[in-house]
Design an enzyme around this catalytic site. Structure first.
Site, PDB file in Angstrom:
ATOM      1  N   TYR A 114       0.851  -1.195   0.000  1.00 15.09           N
ATOM      2  CA  TYR A 114       0.000   0.000   0.000  1.00 15.09           C
ATOM      3  C   TYR A 114       0.881   1.237   0.000  1.00 15.09           C
ATOM      4  CZ  TYR A 114      -3.751   3.157   1.665  1.00 15.09           C
ATOM      5  OH  TYR A 114      -4.666   4.184   1.803  1.00 15.09           O
ATOM      6  N   CYS A 115       0.648   2.143  -0.970  1.00 13.22           N
ATOM      7  CA  CYS A 115       1.364   3.413  -1.057  1.00 13.22           C
ATOM      8  C   CYS A 115       2.865   3.147  -1.149  1.00 13.22           C
ATOM      9  CB  CYS A 115       0.989   4.295   0.131  1.00 13.22           C
ATOM     10  SG  CYS A 115       1.653   5.977   0.086  1.00 13.22           S
ATOM     11  N   LEU A 116       3.660   3.738  -0.280  1.00 18.25           N
ATOM     12  CA  LEU A 116       5.095   3.530  -0.311  1.00 18.25           C
ATOM     13  C   LEU A 116       5.453   2.067  -0.064  1.00 18.25           C
ATOM     14  CD1 LEU A 116       7.924   4.668  -0.520  1.00 18.25           C
ATOM     15  CD2 LEU A 116       7.741   5.488   1.826  1.00 18.25           C
ATOM     16  N   GLY A 144       3.849  -0.333  -1.373  1.00 15.19           N
ATOM     17  CA  GLY A 144       3.751  -0.935  -2.693  1.00 15.19           C
ATOM     18  C   GLY A 144       4.993  -0.679  -3.525  1.00 15.19           C
TER      19      GLY A 144
END
Length: 579
Positions: A316-318, A320
């Site tokens: 998720y987000c960073l 990812g």
């Protein structure tokens, strides 16, 4: 041989001179909230000098100003006869500042129309100037808009009819209450306390309550394994890697909107990384540490617990971005830990990474490095301030009007309380992140080193499920979509409505959720994002069931749940509680 990060740093003959420069910049950064004044001045100088030598553009702006003045005078004259006369300018669809009926009466209709016409003119003046770099134009336009937003008539008592009406009807009680709210917020901010009402959402008691155990921990993270909720589970477990810019429990909020709880109930063994909230003592923690001691350590622990089975990895987000790095590294080195990859609002190409990149240039990155060098970390207040600037009307000015002029407290809910539970970023890691990803775009362009060799996202050979959100100011969906250009794997792309957080936390019974979904086989031709969104049908509801369906298709038949790993403590663990 790829140069290490340290070899790219500027060297001084006398290190004390470097320290002197850094101290000056760090002190200056405290006054500018982390924004480099050099970056701003370069941009405005570029814009102004090119505008000064463009008489054609100047003439257009003068003609436009004259036309807008006549439009406003004509509107004012017609409103004297018909107060409901058609506006000469309409606000943007997302701009709700002048939506109330009170704004249609004199003189507030004239005031609001004058403001919007002026706003339009400023946008024209700060765009389309020939010879100015687009980066500088974007900075000038963004900065001008931020300043002009301060002077919106909706922000002031005497020019806001809604505020006047409330003040008259309450006899000024709203202003008294607003002053009390302001004093309370100042005191809470000074004492380092969360916003009013956030204390009701206690971690481990109200949020982050899905049953589980911490089964591994090191200096950077705790790994939580959740207890099975079904008699059988798919043999492939799920590992969720959140960003360390946030507390992990964004994915395990209340019972009705916990993604973790939902996955466990669908017959999956779920693990999640809970990152430690690092302190200035951890200033030298690097991206390498997050990859090796975070992602890889978690995968190895899970394989031990789950009999060596391949893993559905979710970032998720960073988190990812980190997962994409790890997946490319594992593909390069033939490490077969992954069954599939899911990226949630995660970017791997940072060339068009939205308004966050406005101030990412050499000057700004060096400025931030000096601030972090002195502090050891990038503080949570500095981070939240940057995000609030992207949506100042919604997150700053409307908040101030509601709380301090209307005297109303916004209702606290779980997502808002989580958002206030911010984290810190270590100096070395964030410097590497800004330089190698945002500034140089090394990951997308095949220069990001793992070991002594670069990794390539095109090496990834596992199916990918990629989720983006339509209103994401942090990971714009067209930036996330670029994964289509960087991998040859089968790629399922899902676009859902909502923002960076609310779009991912797609509550099952939310009546306004919708999404678009299409799978690109590994050998299919590229479809550009505009064509993709035009041709892909819209479906109603949460995207979570669609994702679980995809996971089921890439999983083996269900078996008995694996034995829980050795318990170090109950979930949510201790790292998530650290302030």
């Amino acid at each position: 041989m790829i140069k290490s990060y340290e070899e790219k740093e500027v060297s001084y003959k006398n290190e004390s001179n470097l320290h002197l420069d850094r101290m000056v910049n760090a002190t200056l950064g405290q006054m500018t909230r982390g924004v480099s004044p050099m970056t701003i001045s370069y941009a405005f100088t570029d814009w102004w000098t090119h505008l000064a030598k463009s008489p054609g553009k100047q003439k257009e702006l003068i003609d436009d100003a004259r036309s807008k003045y006549y439009d406003l005078m004509s509107y004012a004259a017609h409103c004297a006869i018909d107060p409901k006369h058609e506006h000469c300018v309409e606000p943007r669809e997302s701009d709700k500042r002048f939506a109330a009926p009170e704004w249609q009466s004199w003189p507030f209709n004239i005031i609001s129309q004058a403001y919007l016409l002026h706003e339009q003119w400023l946008k024209a003046a700060t765009s389309g100037v020939r010879g100015v770099s687009q980066h500088h134009l974007d900075i000038v336009s963004f900065t001008t808009r931020q300043v002009f937003d301060m002077f919106s008539p909706s922000n002031y008592l005497l020019t806001n009819p809604e505020l006047i009406k409330t003040t008259v009807s309450t006899g000024g009680a709203n202003l008294t209450k607003g002053f009390q709210n302001l004093m309370e917020d100042i005191e809470r901010n000074y004492r380092g306390l969360p916003p009013v009402g956030a204390e009701k959402f206690e971690v481990g008691k109200v949020v982050a309550i899905t049953p589980g155990k911490v089964v591994f921990r090191n200096h950077i993270m705790e790994l939580i394994q959740y207890s099975p909720q079904t008699k059988t589970v798919h043999p492939e477990p799920i590992l969720i890697v959140p960003a360390w810019i946030m507390k992990y429990y964004i994915l395990d909020l209340s019972r009705e909107n916990s993604l973790v709880k939902y996955l466990v109930e669908q017959g999956y063994t779920v693990f999640i990384v809970s990152w430690r909230n690092l302190t200035p003592k951890d200033r030298d923690v690097r991206m390498k540490d997050y990859r090796e001691d975070g992602l890889m350590a978690s995968l190895e622990t899970i394989r031990t617990i789950c009999n060596g089975n391949e893993i559905h990895a979710v970032g998720y987000c960073l988190g990812g971005t980190l997962l994409a790095m790890g997946a490319a590294h594992m593909a390069r080195d033939n490490i077969n830990y992954l069954k599939s990859i899911t990226l949630l609002a995660a970017q791997v190409d940072f060339e068009e990474a939205g308004e966050l990149t406005l101030f990412i240039d050499e000057s700004q990155v060096s400025f931030l490095e000096d601030i972090m060098w002195e502090q050891g970390v990038l503080d949570s207040k500095q981070l939240s301030g940057a995000f609030q600037m992207l949506r100042s009307n919604d997150l700053i000015w409307s908040h101030m009007v509601r709380n301090y002029l209307l005297g109303e407290r916004e209702g606290m809910f779980d997502l808002m309380a989580w958002n206030a539970d911010a984290t810190r970023l270590p100096y070395k890691m964030h410097s590497q992140y800004l330089r190698q990803l945002f500034l140089d775009n090394d990951l997308a362009e095949g220069r990001y080193p793992v070991g002594d060799r670069p990794i390539a996202l095109s090496d990834i050979n596992r199916p990918i499920f990629c989720v983006a959100t339509t209103q994401d100011h942090i990971s714009p969906w067209k930036s996330v979509y670029k994964m289509h250009l960087l991998t040859n794997s089968e790629l399922t792309f899902l676009l859902t409505n909502g923002g960076h957080n609310a779009g991912i936390i797609s509550i099952q019974n939310h009546g306004k959720r919708q999404y678009q979904l299409r799978t690109k086989p590994h050998d299919a031709h590229y479809t550009d994002p505009d064509q993709w969104i035009a041709e892909t049908p819209v479906k109603e509801g949460s995207w979570w069931p669609e994702w679980v369906k995809w996971l089921d298709e890439h999983s083996s038949p269900e078996v008995d749940p694996p034995v829980m790993g050795k318990s170090l403590m109950d979930a949510p663990g201790s790292y998530v509680l650290e302030k």
